[in-house]
Design a protein around this motif. Sequence first.
Motif, PDB file in Angstrom:
ATOM      1  N   ALA A  40      12.770   5.771  -7.245  1.00  0.00           N
ATOM      2  CA  ALA A  40      13.408   7.418  -6.556  1.00  0.00           C
ATOM      3  C   ALA A  40      13.322   7.064  -4.617  1.00  0.00           C
ATOM      4  CB  ALA A  40      11.950   8.473  -6.572  1.00  0.00           C
ATOM      5  N   LEU A  41      12.438   6.429  -4.293  1.00  0.00           N
ATOM      6  CA  LEU A  41      12.552   5.371  -3.209  1.00  0.00           C
ATOM      7  C   LEU A  41      13.457   4.653  -2.985  1.00  0.00           C
ATOM      8  CD1 LEU A  41      10.264   7.675  -2.992  1.00  0.00           C
ATOM      9  CD2 LEU A  41       9.082   6.038  -1.069  1.00  0.00           C
ATOM     10  N   GLY A  42      13.647   3.721  -2.936  1.00  0.00           N
ATOM     11  CA  GLY A  42      14.240   2.222  -3.069  1.00  0.00           C
ATOM     12  C   GLY A  42      12.689   1.300  -2.652  1.00  0.00           C
ATOM     13  N   HIS A  43      13.126   0.541  -2.646  1.00  0.00           N
ATOM     14  CA  HIS A  43      12.012  -0.580  -2.738  1.00  0.00           C
ATOM     15  C   HIS A  43      11.460  -0.599  -0.990  1.00  0.00           C
ATOM     16  CE1 HIS A  43      13.548  -2.946  -5.672  1.00  0.00           C
ATOM     17  NE2 HIS A  43      14.390  -2.831  -5.940  1.00  0.00           N
ATOM     18  N   VAL A  44      12.607  -0.613  -0.026  1.00  0.00           N
ATOM     19  CA  VAL A  44      11.655  -1.219   1.281  1.00  0.00           C
ATOM     20  C   VAL A  44      10.905   0.029   1.761  1.00  0.00           C
ATOM     21  CG1 VAL A  44      12.658  -0.812   3.818  1.00  0.00           C
ATOM     22  CG2 VAL A  44      13.465  -2.727   1.926  1.00  0.00           C
ATOM     23  N   ARG A  45      11.530   1.298   1.010  1.00  0.00           N
ATOM     24  CA  ARG A  45      11.323   2.707   1.491  1.00  0.00           C
ATOM     25  C   ARG A  45       9.946   3.089   0.595  1.00  0.00           C
ATOM     26  NH1 ARG A  45      16.188   6.523   1.478  1.00  0.00           N
ATOM     27  NH2 ARG A  45      16.811   5.796  -0.027  1.00  0.00           N
ATOM     28  N   PHE A  46       9.448   2.279   0.104  1.00  0.00           N
ATOM     29  CA  PHE A  46       8.417   2.507  -0.377  1.00  0.00           C
ATOM     30  C   PHE A  46       7.552   1.728  -0.503  1.00  0.00           C
ATOM     31  CE2 PHE A  46       5.470   1.177  -4.497  1.00  0.00           C
ATOM     32  CZ  PHE A  46       4.842   2.469  -5.204  1.00  0.00           C
ATOM     33  N   LEU A  47       7.618   0.884  -0.302  1.00  0.00           N
ATOM     34  CA  LEU A  47       6.520   0.272   0.580  1.00  0.00           C
ATOM     35  C   LEU A  47       6.647   0.442   2.404  1.00  0.00           C
ATOM     36  CD1 LEU A  47       4.995  -2.723   1.035  1.00  0.00           C
ATOM     37  CD2 LEU A  47       6.758  -3.292   2.268  1.00  0.00           C
ATOM     38  N   ILE A  48       7.397   1.034   2.635  1.00  0.00           N
ATOM     39  CA  ILE A  48       7.244   2.416   3.900  1.00  0.00           C
ATOM     40  C   ILE A  48       5.672   3.226   3.473  1.00  0.00           C
ATOM     41  CG2 ILE A  48       7.386   3.421   5.483  1.00  0.00           C
ATOM     42  CD1 ILE A  48      10.109   1.780   5.842  1.00  0.00           C
ATOM     43  N   PHE A  49       6.616   3.998   2.691  1.00  0.00           N
ATOM     44  CA  PHE A  49       5.607   5.376   1.825  1.00  0.00           C
ATOM     45  C   PHE A  49       4.400   4.613   1.602  1.00  0.00           C
ATOM     46  CE2 PHE A  49       3.830   7.278  -2.377  1.00  0.00           C
ATOM     47  CZ  PHE A  49       4.089   8.008  -1.704  1.00  0.00           C
ATOM     48  N   TYR A  50       4.215   3.332   0.702  1.00  0.00           N
ATOM     49  CA  TYR A  50       3.191   2.967  -0.127  1.00  0.00           C
ATOM     50  C   TYR A  50       1.950   2.956   1.498  1.00  0.00           C
ATOM     51  CZ  TYR A  50      -0.545  -0.052  -2.434  1.00  0.00           C
ATOM     52  OH  TYR A  50      -1.819  -0.141  -2.754  1.00  0.00           O
ATOM     53  N   LEU A  51       2.368   2.279   2.628  1.00  0.00           N
ATOM     54  CA  LEU A  51       1.229   1.434   3.008  1.00  0.00           C
ATOM     55  C   LEU A  51       0.874   2.396   4.548  1.00  0.00           C
ATOM     56  CD1 LEU A  51       3.177  -2.063   4.344  1.00  0.00           C
ATOM     57  CD2 LEU A  51       0.882  -1.363   3.501  1.00  0.00           C
ATOM     58  N   VAL A  52       2.348   3.508   4.430  1.00  0.00           N
ATOM     59  CA  VAL A  52       1.984   4.959   5.220  1.00  0.00           C
ATOM     60  C   VAL A  52       1.059   5.165   4.660  1.00  0.00           C
ATOM     61  CG1 VAL A  52       2.767   7.201   6.336  1.00  0.00           C
ATOM     62  CG2 VAL A  52       3.951   5.071   6.588  1.00  0.00           C
ATOM     63  N   CYS A  53       1.246   6.009   2.938  1.00  0.00           N
ATOM     64  CA  CYS A  53      -0.245   6.795   2.418  1.00  0.00           C
ATOM     65  C   CYS A  53      -2.181   6.303   2.506  1.00  0.00           C
ATOM     66  CB  CYS A  53       0.339   6.327   1.045  1.00  0.00           C
ATOM     67  SG  CYS A  53       1.663   7.698   0.380  1.00  0.00           S
ATOM     68  N   ALA A  54      -1.614   4.970   2.191  1.00  0.00           N
ATOM     69  CA  ALA A  54      -2.478   3.970   3.162  1.00  0.00           C
ATOM     70  C   ALA A  54      -3.254   4.249   4.109  1.00  0.00           C
ATOM     71  CB  ALA A  54      -2.716   2.802   2.596  1.00  0.00           C
ATOM     72  N   ALA A  55      -2.768   4.506   5.208  1.00  0.00           N
ATOM     73  CA  ALA A  55      -3.009   4.861   6.662  1.00  0.00           C
ATOM     74  C   ALA A  55      -3.920   5.410   6.641  1.00  0.00           C
ATOM     75  CB  ALA A  55      -1.830   4.761   6.871  1.00  0.00           C
ATOM     76  N   ALA A  56      -2.907   6.999   5.662  1.00  0.00           N
ATOM     77  CA  ALA A  56      -3.078   8.316   6.031  1.00  0.00           C
ATOM     78  C   ALA A  56      -5.070   8.445   5.612  1.00  0.00           C
ATOM     79  CB  ALA A  56      -1.721   9.012   5.429  1.00  0.00           C
ATOM     80  N   GLY A  57      -5.018   7.320   4.612  1.00  0.00           N
ATOM     81  CA  GLY A  57      -5.909   7.564   3.570  1.00  0.00           C
ATOM     82  C   GLY A  57      -7.550   7.380   4.352  1.00  0.00           C
TER      83      GLY A  57
END
Length: 248
Positions: free
Chosen positions: A105-122
């Motif tokens: 749904a996001l695309g490869h690059v945006r998903f990687l950014i999404f994943y890392l930002v969620c980790a940082a938010a956690g």
Amino acid sequence: MFIPLHDAVELKYIRVQYVTISIIAINVLVWLFTTVASPAIVEHASLGLGFIPAVIFDYAVLDPSLIIVPDDATFITYAFLHLDFWHLASNMLFLWVFGDNVEDALGHVRFLIFYLVCAAAGAALHGLVVPSSEGPLIGASGAISGVVAAYFLLHPRVRVWVLVLFRIPLPLPAFIPLALWIVQQFAMLALDLDGAVSWGAHVGGIIAGAVLVLFMRRKGVPLFDRAIVTPKAVERKSGVPQVMAVRE
């Protein structure tokens, strides 16, 4: 408590979930390295790469000999360390089942950014909840909580096979187990601040994932997808008459 086993959502925009697979591979390799290493190296990795709120908020100072990366980098690096096999396996299973469709749904690059930002938010919410804690936070749960929240908003009606109570396999609409799981994280954050599990990291990831998917998803990708996915095994060929079941 449930364990996800399989979902019925096919990839629409990408052919292979490269980022999801790569994240799983990195987590497994890091775990294997830290597992076969000596206990001293394992402890060093946890302290040097784990997120320590007391260090971030200047309640404590990490021994310079233990520093591996800058303090700010631990908002990310902690998410690639795991305590034991079951800690790793449970996180990677959630990522395997739900990550591919969020990446789609996001695309490869945006998903990687999404994943890392969620980790940082956690990590950030964990730090705000227990700012003086000197114990290192490790594990991918914060990032994966964001993935679960995004999947919940994208495909709530898709049927997901889950193992309920570790023994009963059931096909359920995704919103049932995922909504219960999300509510549990918020409830446990309020009830179990001093537990061994960082519910704050889970909630931080959930909030970030739910917000990010609203504007990071591809143009045209809907929320609350209502498409009914028919398993290939029961697809009917054109021109073949439908046979109605007869009830005795």
